[in-house]
Design a protein around this motif. Structure first.
Motif, PDB file in Angstrom:
ATOM      1  N   ASP A 123      12.140  -0.676  26.685  1.00  0.00           N
ATOM      2  CA  ASP A 123      11.652  -0.555  25.308  1.00  0.00           C
ATOM      3  C   ASP A 123      11.075  -1.887  24.842  1.00  0.00           C
ATOM      4  O   ASP A 123      11.711  -2.926  24.994  1.00  0.00           O
ATOM      5  CB  ASP A 123      12.808  -0.138  24.401  1.00  0.00           C
ATOM      6  N   LEU A 124       9.892  -1.862  24.319  1.00  0.00           N
ATOM      7  CA  LEU A 124       9.245  -3.066  23.785  1.00  0.00           C
ATOM      8  C   LEU A 124       8.610  -2.723  22.435  1.00  0.00           C
ATOM      9  O   LEU A 124       7.494  -3.140  22.121  1.00  0.00           O
ATOM     10  CB  LEU A 124       8.183  -3.567  24.776  1.00  0.00           C
ATOM     11  N   SER A 125       9.313  -1.898  21.666  1.00  0.00           N
ATOM     12  CA  SER A 125       8.752  -1.410  20.411  1.00  0.00           C
ATOM     13  C   SER A 125       8.436  -2.570  19.477  1.00  0.00           C
ATOM     14  O   SER A 125       9.110  -3.601  19.481  1.00  0.00           O
ATOM     15  CB  SER A 125       9.741  -0.473  19.742  1.00  0.00           C
ATOM     16  N   ILE A 126       7.415  -2.352  18.666  1.00  0.00           N
ATOM     17  CA  ILE A 126       7.030  -3.359  17.684  1.00  0.00           C
ATOM     18  C   ILE A 126       7.923  -3.133  16.465  1.00  0.00           C
ATOM     19  O   ILE A 126       7.877  -2.071  15.849  1.00  0.00           O
ATOM     20  CB  ILE A 126       5.545  -3.214  17.324  1.00  0.00           C
ATOM     21  N   PRO A 127       8.765  -4.121  16.138  1.00  0.00           N
ATOM     22  CA  PRO A 127       9.733  -3.872  15.074  1.00  0.00           C
ATOM     23  C   PRO A 127       9.077  -3.904  13.692  1.00  0.00           C
ATOM     24  O   PRO A 127       7.937  -4.354  13.530  1.00  0.00           O
ATOM     25  CB  PRO A 127      10.711  -5.026  15.226  1.00  0.00           C
ATOM     26  N   ALA A 128       9.851  -3.450  12.716  1.00  0.00           N
ATOM     27  CA  ALA A 128       9.386  -3.471  11.337  1.00  0.00           C
ATOM     28  C   ALA A 128       9.269  -4.914  10.863  1.00  0.00           C
ATOM     29  O   ALA A 128      10.057  -5.764  11.255  1.00  0.00           O
ATOM     30  CB  ALA A 128      10.373  -2.713  10.471  1.00  0.00           C
ATOM     31  N   VAL A 129       8.263  -5.195  10.063  1.00  0.00           N
ATOM     32  CA  VAL A 129       8.063  -6.535   9.517  1.00  0.00           C
ATOM     33  C   VAL A 129       8.227  -6.436   7.997  1.00  0.00           C
ATOM     34  O   VAL A 129       7.643  -5.550   7.367  1.00  0.00           O
ATOM     35  CB  VAL A 129       6.651  -7.065   9.858  1.00  0.00           C
ATOM     36  N   PRO A 130       9.035  -7.305   7.415  1.00  0.00           N
ATOM     37  CA  PRO A 130       9.239  -7.213   5.974  1.00  0.00           C
ATOM     38  C   PRO A 130       7.951  -7.525   5.206  1.00  0.00           C
ATOM     39  O   PRO A 130       7.203  -8.421   5.582  1.00  0.00           O
ATOM     40  CB  PRO A 130      10.314  -8.262   5.694  1.00  0.00           C
ATOM     41  N   ILE A 131       7.732  -6.780   4.156  1.00  0.00           N
ATOM     42  CA  ILE A 131       6.535  -6.971   3.336  1.00  0.00           C
ATOM     43  C   ILE A 131       6.877  -6.514   1.923  1.00  0.00           C
ATOM     44  O   ILE A 131       7.681  -5.588   1.725  1.00  0.00           O
ATOM     45  CB  ILE A 131       5.337  -6.183   3.924  1.00  0.00           C
ATOM     46  N   PRO A 143       5.593  -9.858  15.734  1.00  0.00           N
ATOM     47  CA  PRO A 143       4.403  -9.320  15.059  1.00  0.00           C
ATOM     48  C   PRO A 143       4.067 -10.115  13.799  1.00  0.00           C
ATOM     49  O   PRO A 143       4.959 -10.626  13.127  1.00  0.00           O
ATOM     50  CB  PRO A 143       4.798  -7.882  14.719  1.00  0.00           C
ATOM     51  N   GLN A 144       2.788 -10.205  13.510  1.00  0.00           N
ATOM     52  CA  GLN A 144       2.310 -10.990  12.370  1.00  0.00           C
ATOM     53  C   GLN A 144       1.554 -10.082  11.414  1.00  0.00           C
ATOM     54  O   GLN A 144       0.788  -9.220  11.841  1.00  0.00           O
ATOM     55  CB  GLN A 144       1.366 -12.105  12.849  1.00  0.00           C
ATOM     56  N   LEU A 145       1.761 -10.319  10.128  1.00  0.00           N
ATOM     57  CA  LEU A 145       1.035  -9.566   9.105  1.00  0.00           C
ATOM     58  C   LEU A 145      -0.018 -10.469   8.486  1.00  0.00           C
ATOM     59  O   LEU A 145       0.191 -11.683   8.354  1.00  0.00           O
ATOM     60  CB  LEU A 145       1.998  -9.093   8.018  1.00  0.00           C
ATOM     61  N   SER A 146      -1.132  -9.874   8.067  1.00  0.00           N
ATOM     62  CA  SER A 146      -2.178 -10.688   7.441  1.00  0.00           C
ATOM     63  C   SER A 146      -1.795 -11.090   6.030  1.00  0.00           C
ATOM     64  O   SER A 146      -2.332 -12.041   5.485  1.00  0.00           O
ATOM     65  CB  SER A 146      -3.493  -9.908   7.431  1.00  0.00           C
ATOM     66  N   ALA A 147      -0.880 -10.390   5.404  1.00  0.00           N
ATOM     67  CA  ALA A 147      -0.432 -10.750   4.061  1.00  0.00           C
ATOM     68  C   ALA A 147       1.028 -10.355   3.922  1.00  0.00           C
ATOM     69  O   ALA A 147       1.489  -9.399   4.547  1.00  0.00           O
ATOM     70  CB  ALA A 147      -1.269 -10.035   3.013  1.00  0.00           C
ATOM     71  N   LEU A 148       1.748 -11.119   3.117  1.00  0.00           N
ATOM     72  CA  LEU A 148       3.159 -10.820   2.920  1.00  0.00           C
ATOM     73  C   LEU A 148       3.381  -9.963   1.685  1.00  0.00           C
ATOM     74  O   LEU A 148       4.460  -9.426   1.486  1.00  0.00           O
ATOM     75  CB  LEU A 148       3.956 -12.128   2.786  1.00  0.00           C
ATOM     76  N   THR A 149       2.356  -9.874   0.835  1.00  0.00           N
ATOM     77  CA  THR A 149       2.435  -9.041  -0.362  1.00  0.00           C
ATOM     78  C   THR A 149       1.171  -8.198  -0.420  1.00  0.00           C
ATOM     79  O   THR A 149       0.080  -8.715  -0.208  1.00  0.00           O
ATOM     80  CB  THR A 149       2.534  -9.932  -1.614  1.00  0.00           C
ATOM     81  N   VAL A 150       1.355  -6.934  -0.704  1.00  0.00           N
ATOM     82  CA  VAL A 150       0.203  -6.044  -0.739  1.00  0.00           C
ATOM     83  C   VAL A 150       0.463  -4.953  -1.773  1.00  0.00           C
ATOM     84  O   VAL A 150       1.619  -4.604  -2.045  1.00  0.00           O
ATOM     85  CB  VAL A 150      -0.057  -5.455   0.675  1.00  0.00           C
ATOM     86  N   ALA A 194       9.951  -1.568   2.041  1.00  0.00           N
ATOM     87  CA  ALA A 194      10.112  -3.020   2.121  1.00  0.00           C
ATOM     88  C   ALA A 194       9.717  -3.559   3.484  1.00  0.00           C
ATOM     89  O   ALA A 194       9.807  -4.755   3.715  1.00  0.00           O
ATOM     90  CB  ALA A 194      11.565  -3.402   1.839  1.00  0.00           C
ATOM     91  N   ALA A 195       9.298  -2.702   4.360  1.00  0.00           N
ATOM     92  CA  ALA A 195       8.938  -3.175   5.704  1.00  0.00           C
ATOM     93  C   ALA A 195       7.950  -2.202   6.331  1.00  0.00           C
ATOM     94  O   ALA A 195       7.913  -1.016   5.960  1.00  0.00           O
ATOM     95  CB  ALA A 195      10.185  -3.291   6.572  1.00  0.00           C
ATOM     96  N   THR A 196       7.167  -2.723   7.241  1.00  0.00           N
ATOM     97  CA  THR A 196       6.227  -1.868   7.959  1.00  0.00           C
ATOM     98  C   THR A 196       7.017  -0.951   8.894  1.00  0.00           C
ATOM     99  O   THR A 196       8.157  -1.263   9.241  1.00  0.00           O
ATOM    100  CB  THR A 196       5.253  -2.716   8.797  1.00  0.00           C
ATOM    101  N   ILE A 235      -1.592   0.964   5.797  1.00  0.00           N
ATOM    102  CA  ILE A 235      -1.786   1.146   4.361  1.00  0.00           C
ATOM    103  C   ILE A 235      -0.501   1.718   3.764  1.00  0.00           C
ATOM    104  O   ILE A 235      -0.102   2.846   4.108  1.00  0.00           O
ATOM    105  CB  ILE A 235      -2.967   2.091   4.074  1.00  0.00           C
ATOM    106  N   PRO A 236       0.179   0.948   2.925  1.00  0.00           N
ATOM    107  CA  PRO A 236       1.387   1.499   2.306  1.00  0.00           C
ATOM    108  C   PRO A 236       1.022   2.581   1.302  1.00  0.00           C
ATOM    109  O   PRO A 236       0.099   2.396   0.485  1.00  0.00           O
ATOM    110  CB  PRO A 236       2.020   0.285   1.624  1.00  0.00           C
ATOM    111  N   GLN A 237       1.709   3.684   1.364  1.00  0.00           N
ATOM    112  CA  GLN A 237       1.426   4.803   0.472  1.00  0.00           C
ATOM    113  C   GLN A 237       2.310   4.769  -0.772  1.00  0.00           C
ATOM    114  O   GLN A 237       2.104   5.535  -1.702  1.00  0.00           O
ATOM    115  CB  GLN A 237       1.657   6.127   1.210  1.00  0.00           C
ATOM    116  N   THR A 238       3.299   3.905  -0.754  1.00  0.00           N
ATOM    117  CA  THR A 238       4.219   3.836  -1.877  1.00  0.00           C
ATOM    118  C   THR A 238       4.760   2.418  -1.968  1.00  0.00           C
ATOM    119  O   THR A 238       4.732   1.670  -0.982  1.00  0.00           O
ATOM    120  CB  THR A 238       5.380   4.833  -1.677  1.00  0.00           C
TER     121      THR A 238
END
Lengths: 316, 247, 634
Positions: C430-438, C343-350, C411-413, C404-407
């Motif tokens: 199982d093909l769950s989308i794992p947590a991505v660090p952010i 999985p890819q995130l559009s930004a690494l810091t938010v 440290a990860a999605t 949208i992070p609420q807090t």
């Protein structure tokens, strides 16, 4: 028979025409440099090969994804190779970002910063003099001059900030690339190229960090100068009678950005009263027939299902 | 000749016995020191003492107390590992089980997912399964071989007993498989640890894992373990991910 | 510009077995089949297909223009009814089709006789019905065809007389038709039929299955294209987006390999049980729509198309329900074999409260058009929304979520559960989308928002629970945490009893052997006793004890001789020992030695005077030689 006769008559024309159409159609349908889409059962080697092809073709995003998959498959012999190429991809991505990033170095040039700081000092001094003189004309003149300098400082600060942000992205890419090269060298210590590339990337990172520090220092200096000037302007504004305020004069209010909006952005037009139109995609879907949507669950188990019934014919 | 051999064995026993006694003594003294430190509120010191005691001799009570001390000191991962080890040695300890439940509820952590044969293996301590298997194996072998050797006819009760022993032997095999696979279960020691994509120092970070998260070590590379968690997998060092079996 | 000194990607060329591109494969194919050139040229010259409309790239205005420019429907044309038998001549028992063709809309037929008049002995069963549009005079002209299956048990000429139906409320007379049935088959052309060929017949509910409708080449390898191909039956949907058309040699169910027009589509059953599926389609000669791939040699008929409605015999699909057991979280009805990219995130810091896009690509060999996105996560720390439907491309589908992070205490999605059912394994995967660090930075939130967030993040006060007390003793101890059964010494201990049993068994075997061979046993025991006695003899000789020497010598001679009789050694006398010597030696030195030794010992036992033994020590050497000879005979 007639078709056969026609064919014999024009067979060479037909063959040449067939070749031309097939070659032209093939070249349009099948791009020569693109790696074919990998099947679901692709092996790490396939990912690696496809990623390498994409890297050679300069398709960095695709190459990164494919090589990342290859590394993630945890096949020991392929991992160092894929890591090495992944490092190459990320260095190239960082370089591309660097080329596209706004060049804040002009505004962050020490001479330019010094010049702006000098202008800010001069404007502050004039404001002080105007306040001391209590002369309205002097106040207006000092206010206008200070406002202009402050705008320039704000613009320069913003440019430096943008340059900082983009360079931080480059830094992140290169740091990851250096990590990839180091990892490749750790997994395969005999790989001198990986060590060499890691060192080269780290040197580039060091130079980039120098540039970032320079930008940050310049940004801080300009921010401080801008704040000092802003305070003076606020003080001066409080002393000037409102009717005498110059038209379009810079003030505290118009310096503030609207929350959630970037400068230059405009609020979008309202959508009230517009006719809702069906999109071409929706029309195509309607024409193509029905489909299972995401909300329609397929039956699980025997509940809720029935035996297929024989189709009845028309009841004329 | 025989006398010489007996003397040698006796000498070896005399050499080993003080070492064993010393270890037992160290385990006891560290244990008591840990209890005292815990009651005095110095949980970190208590944890160190219990760790020394467990190092000298692995004991269920020591691990249970170690878990308590680590939990009180705010270290979730080591606490969960210690309680799991207490249950590993003595599955019947209810205190360790309740503490684990409490810790997992508090820290929002999941327990390891066990297969059916792993669940069977938790019914008894590993030594018991081994002894049951060994005894049943010997029983079957003896009952089948000894009458022939001593030129006696195999009685009906002997054959029935041998069949019983063989059944018992076969029934214990899944438990052994469970023990073997459970040996690879481990826990993350610290919170917010980066899960590596490759077994290298500067590896790309896949995600972050929390303290006490259960996982299974699938393979090793140097000081790294490839750990599979419920939804993700990656490399952690052996210090970051400790196995329940201490291997 | 920073230009790092990077050497080129390694290795210089991709690893072996790099995937070949489709273009290369196509070139090879054409080189092998020069005949295709002919066909391709023929197609280019005779067929002028409409360009495919790409709705994705059309604007709304273009779509409206297209709809307005569509030709009008001809409703005032003559119905021109026609009735024919296909084929007109058959043999007894062969199949034929009674086909009625009307230039009218399907819906315009308002009345049809309940029982179509038919000649005696001829059985008519209603078959397929279809409609298509042909272009004529700038208008679209509807053509409706109704099929009846014919069975003729006897030879003769059968006539279906003319009869009246109603179209647009007007009576229309269907002309009569004749079928000639021959008693024997003189090589008549068989009935043209389609063949339905599903890739699998045992499928799960919701599992897409490929299905081919084949129109085999007739005589002279003439292949009829098909149009308006339709699958009939209940309990399934067909995929219209992934239809492929091809002319290629195929292996028919009869085992025969023949060139055929192949209409390849997919079908998704949504009801369990046995599904009966049949197919129908119009022959369209050399006209076709869409893309078509041609392989091998085939003849495309020229001239206007016939538009005959052909049918395929029904096939049955056994549709199984998906198992309820083992169903994993995030199952959205996906069936097949899938893989997931990172999985890819559009930004690494938010900043907390700011949205970030998460996209992940799913890959599969099968069509992904029905793939549904798993719902977005909604946790105290993250709020999520699924962005539209999956973006399809080739064999991929991309899920996009707005998170949208609420807090800032995360440290990860969050994980997004997703699973699919693999029909090959018969299990959910199982093909769950794992947590991505952010990195989530704190946001300047209002006091009210802060309160809300805190309220949501803090769990409800639970029942007060506390840690247990300390264990008072060490409790169960162990030398190591490693399971007993995996320790080396335990395995060695396990081997101990086995060795013991083995030793006992070997001993038992040995004992049995001696029992079966007592002579060997006696000889072995004699050898052992002789060695002991000779040792005593040597010691007595060295000590100069002539009496003991004589006694030992006699005992040694008795022991060495006893197995030959067999007898107890002490029961043997001088004569017995002498018997073992060759006749010649009894009177010479060996015999003399024996006699002297026996005489001395007997004198000691039975004589009142003490005999002289000293001279006997001189016999040691010949005695040793004698004993060696006797031992060799044991």
């Amino acid at each position: 028979m007639m078709v056969r006769a026609l064919y014999h008559q024009f067979r060479w024309t037909l063959r040449l025409g067939g070749w031309a159409v097939l070659v032209l159609g093939g070249s349009l349908v099948l791009p020569a440099e693109t790696a074919p889409p990998l099947p679901a059962g692709a092996t790490p080697r396939d990912w690696y090969n496809a990623g390498t092809v994409e890297l050679r073709a300069g398709k960095l995003a695709e190459a990164e994804e494919l090589l990342q998959n290859s590394v993630g498959s945890q096949v020991a012999p392929i991992q160092p190779l894929a890591l090495y190429n992944l490092g190459c991809v990320r260095v190239a991505q960082g370089t591309d970002l660097l080329k596209k990033s706004p060049d804040g170095t002009g505004r962050a040039n020490p001479d330019h910063v010094e010049m702006l700081a000098g202008l800010a000092d001069d404007a502050s001094r004039r404001i002080d003099e105007a306040i001391a003189s209590e002369n309205e004309q002097k106040m207006i003149s000092a206010y206008l001059r200070g406002g202009g300098v402050r705008r320039e400082i704000n613009a320069a600060t913003k440019a430096v900030h943008q340059a900082l942000e983009s360079k931080k992205q480059v830094l992140a890419k290169w740091q990851r690339a250096a990590g990839d090269f180091r990892s490749a060298a750790e997994l395969h210590p005999a790989d001198g190229d990986a060590t060499f590339n890691a060192n080269a990337t780290e040197k580039a990172i060091a130079a980039l960090i120098d540039k970032l520090n320079q930008l940050e220092r310049a940004g801080n200096k300009m921010k401080a100068a801008g704040k000092q000037l802003g305070d003076k302007l606020k003080q001066l504004k409080g002393m000037m009678p409102m009717p005498n305020m110059p038209p379009g004069a810079p003030g505290e209010d118009d310096e503030e950005d609207m929350p959630g909006m970037h400068p230059g952005e405009k609020e979008g037009a309202g959508k009230t009263g517009d006719e809702m139109k069906i999109s071409p995609e929706e029309a195509a879907q309607l024409l193509a027939g029905f489909k299972l949507s995401g909300e329609h669950r397929l039956p699980l188990g025997k509940e809720g299902t029935s035996k297929p019934q024989d189709r009845k014919g028309k009841t004329w | 000749m025989n006398l010489w051999r007996l003397t040698l064995w006796g000498f070896l026993l005399l050499l080993v016995r003080p070492v064993l006694a010393d270890r037992q003594e160290l385990a006891e003294s560290s244990f008591q020191a840990g209890v005292a430190a815990y009651r005095g509120g110095d949980f970190s010191a208590a944890a160190r003492a219990f760790e020394n005691s467990a190092g000298a001799r692995a004991a269920a009570g020591t691990y249970q107390n170690l878990g308590n001390a680590e939990w009180q000191a705010g270290r979730v991962g080591p606490a969960i590992l210690a309680w799991e080890r207490a249950l590993w040695l003595a599955p019947a300890i209810t205190e360790a089980r309740e503490n684990l439940q409490l810790a997992r509820d508090t820290a929002q952590l999941a327990a390891p997912e066990l297969t059916w044969y792993e669940v069977i293996s938790t019914w008894l301590p590993s030594g018991w399964w081994a002894i049951i298997t060994a005894l049943s194996l010997w029983l079957v072998a003896d009952l089948l071989v000894l009458p022939g050797i001593f030129r006696r006819r195999r009685a009906g009760w002997q054959q029935a007993l041998a069949a019983l022993g063989l059944t018992l032997l076969l029934l214990t095999l899944p438990a052994h498989a469970g023990w073997h696979t459970r040996s690879n279960i481990g826990f993350v020691m610290e919170g917010n640890l980066p899960l590596r994509l490759t077994p290298t120092e500067q590896a790309q970070e896949i995600t972050r894992v929390g303290a006490g998260e259960p996982g299974r070590c699938e393979r090793r590379y140097g000081n790294y373990c490839f750990v599979r968690f419920r939804n993700t997998a990656g490399w952690l060092t052996r210090e970051e991910f400790k196995l329940i079996s201490g291997r | 510009m920073v230009k790092p000194s990077i050497t080129g990607p390694t290795p210089a060329t991709p690893l072996a077995d790099a995937p070949r591109s489709g273009w290369v494969a196509s070139r090879c194919f054409f080189r092998r089949s020069p005949a295709i050139l002919t066909l391709a040229g023929l197609l280019v010259s005779t067929v002028d297909p409409l360009p495919a409309q790409n709705f994705d790239k059309m604007s709304g205005d273009q779509l409206m223009s297209l709809m307005r420019s569509a030709p009008q429907l001809a409703t005032d044309q003559a119905v021109a009814p026609a009735a024919t038998f296909d084929p007109p001549v058959i043999s007894v028992g062969a199949k034929a089709v009674y086909r009625v063709t009307l230039h009218a809309l399907d819906e315009a037929i308002t009345r049809w006789p309940d029982n179509t008049p038919v000649a005696a002995g001829l059985g008519l069963t209603r078959g397929a019905q279809g409609m298509l549009f042909t272009m004529g005079a700038g208008k679209m002209q509807p053509v409706t065809v109704v099929n009846f299956h014919v069975a003729a048990p006897t030879a003769g000429v059968f006539v279906v007389p003319s009869y009246v139906i109603e179209i647009y409320g007007q009576p229309i007379t269907i002309p009569e038709a004749r079928l000639q049935v021959l008693a024997a088959d003189p090589g008549l052309a068989p009935l043209r039929e389609l063949v339905l060929d599903p890739a699998r017949t045992n499928v799960y509910v919701g599992e897409p299955v490929r299905l081919r409708v084949l129109s085999p080449a007739g005589e002279n390898r003439s292949v009829q294209m098909l149009s308006q191909v339709q699958l009939n039956g209940d309990g399934f949907i067909t995929g219209k987006a992934d239809v492929r058309q091809q002319i290629a040699p195929v292996r028919l169910p009869s085992g025969e390999t023949r060139t055929a027009f192949i209409y390849d589509t997919s079908l998704t059953p949504f009801a369990q049980g046995s599904l009966n599926i049949s197919a129908q389609g119009f022959t369209s000669g050399n006209q076709f729509g869409g893309q078509i791939i041609i392989q091998g040699g085939a003849v495309i008929p020229a001239g206007p198309p016939e538009f005959a409605l052909l049918e395929a015999a029904p096939v049955t699909l056994n549709v199984m329900p998906l198992p309820s057991a083992g169903r994993l979280p995030g199952f959205m009805g996906a069936i097949g074999s899938f893989t997931r990219d990172t999985p890819q995130l559009s930004a690494l810091t938010v900043q907390a409260g700011d949205p970030v896009k998460l996209s992940v690509t799913i890959r599969s060999r099968a069509s992904l058009s029905h793939l549904a996105m798993p719902p977005a996560p909604d946790t105290p720390a993250w709020q999520g929304f699924a962005v539209g439907s999956p973006t399809l491309g080739g064999n991929t589908a991309t899920f996009t979520y707005t998170l949208i992070p609420q807090t800032d205490q995360t440290a990860a999605t969050p994980d997004i559960p997703f699973s699919y059912f693999d029909p090959e394994q018969g299990a959910y995967v199982d093909l769950s989308i794992p947590a991505v660090p952010i990195q989530v930075l704190p946001a300047a939130v209002t006091a009210a928002t802060n309160e809300l967030t805190r309220g949501a993040a803090e769990p409800a006060p639970a029942k007060k629970r506390s840690l247990s007390g300390l264990a008072p003793t060490l409790g169960t101890t162990a030398g190591s945490l490693v399971p007993l059964q995996e320790r080396g010494w335990f395995c060695l201990v396990e081997v101990g009893p086995v060795l013991l049993l083995l030793a006992l068994w070997l001993e038992s075997r040995r004992r049995q052997f001696w029992e079966q061979h007592p002579d060997l046993y006696r000889r072995r025991e004699a050898r052992r006793a002789l060695r002991r006695e000779r040792h005593t003899l040597q010691q007595a000789a060295q000590a100069g004890d002539a009496r003991a020497f004589a006694a030992s010598a006699v005992q040694a001679l008795q022991i060495a001789s006893a197995p030959h009789f067999p007898a107890e050694p002490r029961a043997l006398v001088c004569g017995d020992v002498l018997q073992l010597l060759p006749e010649a030696e009894r009177t010479r030195a060996p015999g003399s030695v024996i006699r002297q030794l026996f005489r001395a010992t007997e004198a000691q036992d039975f004589s009142a005077n003490s005999p002289e033994f000293t001279h006997l020590l001189a016999l040691q050497s010949p005695l040793n030689q004698l004993l060696a000879e006797l031992e060799a005979r044991l």
